[in-house]
Scaffold this motif. Structure first.
Motif, PDB file in Angstrom:
ATOM      1  N   UNK A  84      -9.709  -6.201   1.976  1.00 45.95           N
ATOM      2  CA  UNK A  84      -9.730  -5.367   0.768  1.00 45.95           C
ATOM      3  C   UNK A  84      -8.500  -5.527  -0.110  1.00 45.95           C
ATOM      4  N   UNK A  85      -7.337  -5.475   0.495  1.00 50.72           N
ATOM      5  CA  UNK A  85      -6.129  -5.493  -0.340  1.00 50.72           C
ATOM      6  C   UNK A  85      -4.941  -6.014   0.463  1.00 50.72           C
ATOM      7  N   UNK A  86      -4.255  -7.043  -0.074  1.00 55.87           N
ATOM      8  CA  UNK A  86      -3.123  -7.629   0.656  1.00 55.87           C
ATOM      9  C   UNK A  86      -1.816  -7.466  -0.116  1.00 55.87           C
ATOM     10  N   UNK A  87      -1.754  -6.445  -0.996  1.00 58.40           N
ATOM     11  CA  UNK A  87      -0.563  -6.297  -1.835  1.00 58.40           C
ATOM     12  C   UNK A  87       0.701  -6.054  -0.999  1.00 58.40           C
ATOM     13  N   UNK A  88       0.595  -5.326   0.106  1.00 56.18           N
ATOM     14  CA  UNK A  88       1.838  -4.994   0.838  1.00 56.18           C
ATOM     15  C   UNK A  88       1.920  -5.654   2.217  1.00 56.18           C
ATOM     16  N   UNK A  89       0.931  -6.474   2.578  1.00 52.28           N
ATOM     17  CA  UNK A  89       0.997  -7.151   3.878  1.00 52.28           C
ATOM     18  C   UNK A  89      -0.333  -7.768   4.235  1.00 52.28           C
ATOM     19  N   UNK A  90      -0.386  -8.466   5.382  1.00 52.88           N
ATOM     20  CA  UNK A  90      -1.663  -9.058   5.820  1.00 52.88           C
ATOM     21  C   UNK A  90      -2.722  -7.977   6.025  1.00 52.88           C
ATOM     22  N   UNK A  91      -3.976  -8.309   5.769  1.00 55.08           N
ATOM     23  CA  UNK A  91      -5.062  -7.347   5.964  1.00 55.08           C
ATOM     24  C   UNK A  91      -5.010  -6.843   7.397  1.00 55.08           C
ATOM     25  N   UNK A  92      -5.277  -5.547   7.566  1.00 57.62           N
ATOM     26  CA  UNK A  92      -5.233  -4.964   8.910  1.00 57.62           C
ATOM     27  C   UNK A  92      -6.259  -3.852   8.964  1.00 57.62           C
ATOM     28  N   UNK A  93      -7.077  -3.842  10.004  1.00 57.68           N
ATOM     29  CA  UNK A  93      -8.092  -2.803  10.170  1.00 57.68           C
ATOM     30  C   UNK A  93      -9.022  -3.207  11.291  1.00 57.68           C
ATOM     31  N   UNK A  94      -9.705  -2.229  11.866  1.00 59.01           N
ATOM     32  CA  UNK A  94     -10.465  -2.462  13.084  1.00 59.01           C
ATOM     33  C   UNK A  94     -11.799  -3.159  12.899  1.00 59.01           C
ATOM     34  N   UNK A  95     -12.449  -3.392  14.039  1.00 59.98           N
ATOM     35  CA  UNK A  95     -13.791  -3.971  14.090  1.00 59.98           C
ATOM     36  C   UNK A  95     -14.705  -2.921  14.709  1.00 59.98           C
TER      37      UNK A  95
END
Ligand code: NDP
Length: 449
Positions: A84-95
């Motif tokens: 969704x958004x990588x403005x402040x770091x690598x994408x991170x979120x669960x599966x």
């Protein structure tokens, strides 16, 4: 609708582009509503199209996941990863692995994740993934074959500095292990590409406990600062009996509360003496069984079919830790009529907008998911740091950092609400505080995405 013409235009665009995606539209509406005073005060947001950009994922990957069951029959599921958004770091979120998974659910979760991750103060962007595969009732070998097939495609799109998935509903230590094994086999590299890993291969101590513990640290701080009160002596109801619910129960009990009800997707148990967590852990974590089994093992406990009845159990503090939209307006009113003083969201978006409005107008302290359940992803980011350093911190070190982060998130949300004239409204405060950092980073980086 909104007072701001800009917000109306942005939301109309989201509706036109994502027809019928009710969870995603609900999540976007709630955030835009909170941002009204921020948009008014900062014309640069409209000039730079920040909101048009933030509501559109940078990248969405939908893919086929074929796998073979124990009888040799071929099945096909659908896989999702929304970066969704990588403005402040690598994408991170669960599966998330659950039959209810679709594009709307994954997009709502990915969108919320942007602000949640920003609130942690750690350098992580927002993403989410999953599949409509149901691990329930499958053998270990079937789950392994599914996870390997899922990762075969996903591995092309993720990486320790690109996108780092984690667990969520249906994805626990077993699934993360199978996915990690397949990633390593395909890429021949041992990197921190997933979090929630086992302790023998790069996992962080306290990650398993982090979301539930973090939720209680947040609620304790909220009670303390806004009501000069605490968990001590309070009756607590927790929905769900998965990862978040179990460790919320443990910490709420350690802080002096008494948890009297828990649930799963079939029904709920009530134990006036306080739920015996060891029995719940044995049934749900070890045997992968149903919560109703509890009443066969603990005398005096009751079981009721259906999920929503749990909100009619009298309590001081309610912690919804199962799934989205599990508390509707009627359930909120039942809780209020029974004198609930605080609600802390462990699950993502468990309260409908009408339920949130009911809590707020009744003066119930309300801790929104984005802020209150951010402890899981924050500790995942700590796992990433430890993997990068090839080092591991003790349980006490990670737990202390987690507590500090949750206390800090509470104050950031509380202060942001006050700054924009929405004192005590932590929904608005969390959205604003999370948004400001991401927006600033997007402005600094130009029209990159
Ligand atoms: P688990 O799969 O471990 O547990 C989910 C629990 O919720 C189970 O008890 C499950 O019952 C119940 N449940 C699932 N779907 C439904 C439904 N449709 N109706 C009623 N009950 C349901 O998941 P987690 O504990 O990891 O996640 C719970 C919530 O917390 C989710 O909203 C997730 O997004 C959120 N969350 C999780 C984080 C984490 O670190 N794990 C981090 C931040 C948020 P059953 O056993 O019958 O399936």
């Amino acid at each position: 609708m909104f007072k701001s013409e800009y917000l109306n235009r942005v939301y109309a665009g989201v509706e036109a582009r994502n027809p019928g995606e009710k969870e995603f539209l609900q999540a976007v509406y709630e955030v835009l509503e909170s941002l009204e005073p921020v948009v008014e005060a900062n014309p640069r947001l409209e000039q730079n199209g920040i909101l048009e950009r933030i509501v559109e994922p940078e990248r969405q990957i939908f893919f086929r996941v074929p796998w073979v069951d124990d009888e040799g029959k071929v099945h096909v599921n659908r896989g999702f990863r929304v970066q969704f958004n990588s403005a402040i770091g690598p994408y991170k979120g669960g599966i998330r692995l659950h039959p209810s998974v679709n594009a709307s659910v994954i997009k709502f979760l990915g969108f919320e994740q942007i602000f949640k991750n920003s609130l942690t103060s750690l350098p992580i962007g927002g993403g989410k993934g999953g599949s409509d595969f149901d691990p329930k009732g499958k053998s270990d070998m079937e789950v392994m074959r599914f996870c390997q097939s899922f990762m075969t495609e996903l591995s092309k799109h993720i990486g320790a500095d690109t996108d780092v998935p984690a667990g969520d509903i249906g994805t626990g230590a077993r699934e993360i292990g199978y996915m990690y094994g397949q990633y390593k086999r395909l890429r021949n590299e041992f990197t921190g590409v997933l979090t929630g890993k086992g302790l023998t291969y790069g996992g962080s101590l306290a990650r398993t406990e982090a979301t539930g513990f973090g939720l209680c640290y947040f609620v304790e701080e909220m009670l303390n600062c806004m009501k000069n009160d605490s968990f001590k002596g309070k009756t607590v109801v927790i929905s769900g009996s998965g990862n978040v619910a179990i460790y919320a129960n443990q910490k709420a009990t350690e802080l002096g509360g008494k948890v009297v009800a828990m649930s799963d997707s079939n029904g709920y148990i009530v134990d006036k003496n306080g739920i015996n967590l060891d029995v719940v852990k044995q049934i749900k974590e070890v045997e992968r069984g149903r919560i109703k089994e509890y009443v066969n093992r603990v005398s005096g406990a009751e079981y009721h079919e259906g999920c929503s009845g749990i909100w009619t159990v009298k309590c001081d503090i309610a912690l919804p830790c199962a799934t989205q939209n599990e508390i509707n307006e009627d359930s909120a009113k039942a809780l209020i009529a029974n004198g609930v003083m605080a609600v802390g969201e462990g699950a993502n978006m468990p309260s409908t907008p009408e339920a949130v409005a009911a809590f707020q107008s009744a003066g119930v302290l309300f801790a929104p998911a984005k802020a209150a359940n951010a402890g899981g992803v924050a500790t995942s980011a700590l796992e990433m740091s430890q993997n990068s350093m090839r080092y591991s911190w003790t349980f006490e070190e990670v737990d202390a950092k987690l507590k500090g982060i949750m206390v800090n998130i509470f104050h950031n949300a509380y202060n942001a609400a006050e700054k924009y004239g929405k004192k005590d409204n932590l929904v608005a405060g969390a959205n604003i505080a999370g948004f400001e950092k991401v927006a600033e980073a997007m402005l600094a980086q130009g029209v990159a995405y």
